[in-house]
Design a protein around this motif. Structure first.
Motif, PDB file in Angstrom:
ATOM      1  N   TYR A  42       1.415  -1.449   0.200  1.00  0.00           N
ATOM      2  CA  TYR A  42       0.002  -0.091  -0.056  1.00  0.00           C
ATOM      3  C   TYR A  42       1.390   1.240  -0.013  1.00  0.00           C
ATOM      4  CZ  TYR A  42      -3.938  -3.362   1.028  1.00  0.00           C
ATOM      5  OH  TYR A  42      -4.461  -4.855   2.053  1.00  0.00           O
ATOM      6  N   ALA A  43       0.253   2.250  -0.377  1.00  0.00           N
ATOM      7  CA  ALA A  43       1.432   3.472  -0.901  1.00  0.00           C
ATOM      8  C   ALA A  43       0.377   4.791  -0.930  1.00  0.00           C
ATOM      9  CB  ALA A  43       2.153   3.423  -1.691  1.00  0.00           C
ATOM     10  N   LYS A  44       1.245   6.048   0.017  1.00  0.00           N
ATOM     11  CA  LYS A  44      -0.218   6.784  -0.546  1.00  0.00           C
ATOM     12  C   LYS A  44       0.336   8.544  -1.840  1.00  0.00           C
ATOM     13  CE  LYS A  44      -3.600   9.952   2.986  1.00  0.00           C
ATOM     14  NZ  LYS A  44      -3.715   9.814   3.667  1.00  0.00           N
ATOM     15  N   LEU A  45      -0.152   8.500  -1.767  1.00  0.00           N
ATOM     16  CA  LEU A  45      -0.077  10.358  -2.592  1.00  0.00           C
ATOM     17  C   LEU A  45      -0.748  11.434  -2.419  1.00  0.00           C
ATOM     18  CD1 LEU A  45       1.737  10.391  -5.475  1.00  0.00           C
ATOM     19  CD2 LEU A  45      -0.797  10.768  -6.587  1.00  0.00           C
ATOM     20  N   ASP A  46      -0.110  11.961  -1.614  1.00  0.00           N
ATOM     21  CA  ASP A  46      -0.823  12.811  -1.324  1.00  0.00           C
ATOM     22  C   ASP A  46      -0.273  14.665  -1.545  1.00  0.00           C
ATOM     23  OD1 ASP A  46      -2.175  12.396   1.171  1.00  0.00           O
ATOM     24  OD2 ASP A  46       0.089  11.658   2.751  1.00  0.00           O
ATOM     25  N   GLY A  47      -1.091  15.473  -1.539  1.00  0.00           N
ATOM     26  CA  GLY A  47      -1.060  17.104  -2.799  1.00  0.00           C
ATOM     27  C   GLY A  47      -2.513  17.331  -2.996  1.00  0.00           C
ATOM     28  N   ARG A  48      -2.433  18.265  -4.151  1.00  0.00           N
ATOM     29  CA  ARG A  48      -3.325  18.773  -5.053  1.00  0.00           C
ATOM     30  C   ARG A  48      -2.937  18.900  -6.117  1.00  0.00           C
ATOM     31  NH1 ARG A  48      -6.872  23.578  -1.785  1.00  0.00           N
ATOM     32  NH2 ARG A  48      -7.155  23.351  -3.924  1.00  0.00           N
ATOM     33  N   THR A  49      -3.360  18.177  -6.927  1.00  0.00           N
ATOM     34  CA  THR A  49      -3.072  17.445  -8.518  1.00  0.00           C
ATOM     35  C   THR A  49      -3.868  17.319  -9.404  1.00  0.00           C
ATOM     36  OG1 THR A  49      -4.071  14.773  -7.967  1.00  0.00           O
ATOM     37  CG2 THR A  49      -1.882  15.319  -7.630  1.00  0.00           C
ATOM     38  N   ALA A 130       2.641  16.912  -5.961  1.00  0.00           N
ATOM     39  CA  ALA A 130       2.819  15.527  -4.673  1.00  0.00           C
ATOM     40  C   ALA A 130       4.111  15.082  -3.970  1.00  0.00           C
ATOM     41  CB  ALA A 130       1.466  14.575  -5.466  1.00  0.00           C
ATOM     42  N   VAL A 131       3.321  14.120  -3.546  1.00  0.00           N
ATOM     43  CA  VAL A 131       4.642  13.863  -2.357  1.00  0.00           C
ATOM     44  C   VAL A 131       4.058  12.046  -2.269  1.00  0.00           C
ATOM     45  CG1 VAL A 131       5.501  15.492  -1.009  1.00  0.00           C
ATOM     46  CG2 VAL A 131       3.639  14.121   0.291  1.00  0.00           C
ATOM     47  N   ALA A 132       5.001  11.040  -1.983  1.00  0.00           N
ATOM     48  CA  ALA A 132       4.184   9.955  -2.212  1.00  0.00           C
ATOM     49  C   ALA A 132       4.788   9.353  -1.031  1.00  0.00           C
ATOM     50  CB  ALA A 132       4.502   8.779  -3.639  1.00  0.00           C
TER      51      ALA A 132
END
Length: 146
Positions: A42-49, A130-132
């Protein structure tokens, strides 16, 4: 080559991390643990894309250009991540089967990573806003893996 604790799945050809002993075979236990560490599920992409590509993704067994497809599981299933022509890309799930059948096709996507890291969550996503990061399983509250 060497591994770093920040990017254990990335094999670096040049290492400028200080003392050479930190990057050679003098510490085989560190190298062995980095080489055998299982990839995140599992991984998460955060930000405003663009196209609201943020969210939590789960690794699938399907491959495009030799790398796994990641399907978004939160906030919904309308996006997926795939590797194509040297970058990680995010697009709509309605195109998943077509891109899978064409091994990436023309690589069309909403956003793409700045680089082609071994895993998408180790890639740079600054150009997409974004950051992951890899995260623990959703039942564990999505705690970033360290």
């Amino acid at each position: 080559w060497c591994y770093t604790t920040d990017y254990p799945d990335v094999e670096w050809e040049e290492c400028d991390v200080g003392e050479p002993k930190k990057c050679d075979a003098s510490e085989p236990s560190l190298i062995a643990s980095a080489q055998t560490r299982a990839p995140a599920q599992y991984a998460k992409l955060d930000g405003r894309t663009y196209a609201k590509c943020e969210g939590t993704y789960k690794r699938s067994d399907d491959l495009i250009q030799g790398k796994p497809i990641w399907d978004r599981i939160d906030p919904d299933s309308s996006r997926f991540i795939f590797f194509c022509s040297g970058k990680w890309r995010v697009t709509g799930s309605q195109w998943r089967e077509g891109l899978l059948a064409e091994n990436g096709g023309s690589c069309g996507s909403f956003i793409s990573s700045d680089d082609g890291a071994a895993e998408w969550y180790a890639a740079m996503w600054g150009g997409a806003g974004a950051v992951a990061a890899a995260v623990a399983a959703p039942s564990d509250g999505l705690i970033p893996l360290k």
